[in-house]
Design an enzyme around this catalytic site. Sequence first.
Site, short mmCIF file in Angstrom:
data_model
loop_
_atom_site.label_atom_id
_atom_site.label_comp_id
_atom_site.label_asym_id
_atom_site.label_seq_id
_atom_site.Cartn_x
_atom_site.Cartn_y
_atom_site.Cartn_z
N LYS A 218 0.41 8.66 -3.70
CA LYS A 218 0.93 9.43 -4.85
C LYS A 218 0.18 10.76 -4.87
CE LYS A 218 0.62 5.07 -7.56
NZ LYS A 218 1.66 4.20 -7.13
N HIS B 131 1.64 -4.44 1.97
CA HIS B 131 1.11 -3.19 1.44
C HIS B 131 -0.21 -2.87 2.15
CE1 HIS B 131 0.59 -0.25 -1.77
NE2 HIS B 131 -0.64 -0.70 -1.98
N TRP C 69 6.72 -4.35 -4.61
CA TRP C 69 6.12 -3.71 -5.78
C TRP C 69 6.30 -2.19 -5.73
CZ3 TRP C 69 4.68 -5.16 -10.35
CH2 TRP C 69 3.74 -4.42 -11.08
N SER D 191 -0.86 4.35 -0.91
CA SER D 191 -0.73 3.77 -2.25
C SER D 191 -1.05 4.78 -3.35
CB SER D 191 -1.61 2.52 -2.33
OG SER D 191 -1.14 1.69 -3.34
C1 GTR Z 1 -1.36 -1.15 -7.51
C2 GTR Z 1 -0.59 -0.17 -8.35
C3 GTR Z 1 0.21 0.66 -7.41
C4 GTR Z 1 -0.62 1.18 -6.24
C5 GTR Z 1 -1.68 0.22 -5.77
C6 GTR Z 1 -2.80 0.81 -4.92
O1 GTR Z 1 -1.94 -2.13 -8.22
O2 GTR Z 1 0.20 -0.88 -9.26
O3 GTR Z 1 0.83 1.71 -8.11
O4 GTR Z 1 -1.15 2.39 -6.54
O5 GTR Z 1 -2.30 -0.43 -6.80
O6 GTR Z 1 -3.20 1.95 -5.10
O7 GTR Z 1 -3.31 0.07 -4.09
#
Ligand code: GTR
Length: 412
Positions: free
Chosen positions: A257, A393, A344, A253
């Site tokens: 990045k 996720h 997402w 996540s």
């Molecule tokens: C979310 C965010 C994503 C992702 C995620 C995470 O809320 O919008 O870009 O980075 O968090 O890191 O779990």
Amino acid sequence: MATAPDQANGQRKGINQDESKVPEYVLPDLMTSPDGTKTNSIADWKTSRRKEVLELFTNHVYGNFPDKNVTIRFSTDSTKQWEVLGGKAIRKEIGIQFGQGEEQVTATLLLTIPKSDKPVPCFLGYNFDGNHTTTDDKRVSITKSWVRNKNQVKQNQASEDDRGCQASRWPCAEIIKQGYALGTMYYGDVDPDYHDEFQNGIHPLFYAEGQTKPTKNQWGSIGAWAYGLSQALNYLETDTSVNAKRVAVIGHSRLGKTSLWTGATDQRFWITISNNSGCGGAALHRRKFGETVQVINRVFPHWFCDQFVEYNEKEAEIPVDQHMLMALIAPRPVYVASATADLWADPKGEFLSLAHSDPVYALYGESAMGKMPNADQAVINGSRGYHLRKGKHNITGYDWSKYIEFANQHLK
Ligand code: GTR
């Protein structure tokens, strides 16, 4: 203790998750410089176009690493080393100290290394909630840095109560069994993940005389976290039990990045792994599917450089898109993973970034990525790998099994 808004979750209603509503878009041409020069060879790519692309990401998306030199020290203390997994591995804690004197920040690298008569390859990645949450091992120390309030965490302080709560994301025994070391660090040790105008974490250590926050093109938090991983690799280069030329950087996540930006900027990393990294990670911005530039900048204003805010609702004007980030990793191996229910993060956009890096990987003799695979089928195409896991996720044992398989192939 500073308080911070709950920035754990940026998910918002009213965001497009319908493929038929993806706008028509044209990606910036990976192989053509602004003056029209074409990239036709590895030499063109290495000496010229790669540098341009890296500079664009630096100035417009993640920000520059400051020039200032800051003392970095590693502390290894023999009392912070012990046997684990029935004597099959050694675990140790290494302090990575940024700066000195009153102004210093220390992050703890937790490293578990299989016993071996030769240096072993290693997976290295940040965790979200503190090293002690990655394992039930009672000897692993508890971070004193700011942590996000959730579950057992109150008043932004980690405690014994949350030990092991993220262990399913870190299948250490399996990784060790496969012959790899595992290094993990709490990202908040390097820079706490909330917007405080960059007063905490490592940013202030790098300010020039009189400077109080990064300039428009200087690093945000993702840049600082990437810098932290490069320092961890500097430590690994000094540790004879690890093969520092075989370190895979991994992240889930926001930390995916981060692993992509780390792999792009520090070419010492062997493999780069992005797990469900989404917007600002593997996903193409121009698809505007799921999280968008405006949403991410609004909820997480500290992640990217301030220049990136200029592209809120103006994705077409960003001089890069994320396929170019994949290309920066070439010819080194890169693996992207998505999850079916993680709309997402735009699974298709994550795959397409990898696919649109084809022209650079082709310079190195690699074939095209082809079509996006079905759920639960991995494609390993030379230096690039991808899978779409069924589910939410997260980073799971399934994801890790694919990363290990990919790494095993590249070890040969
Ligand atoms: C979310 C965010 C994503 C992702 C995620 C995470 O809320 O919008 O870009 O980075 O968090 O890191 O779990």
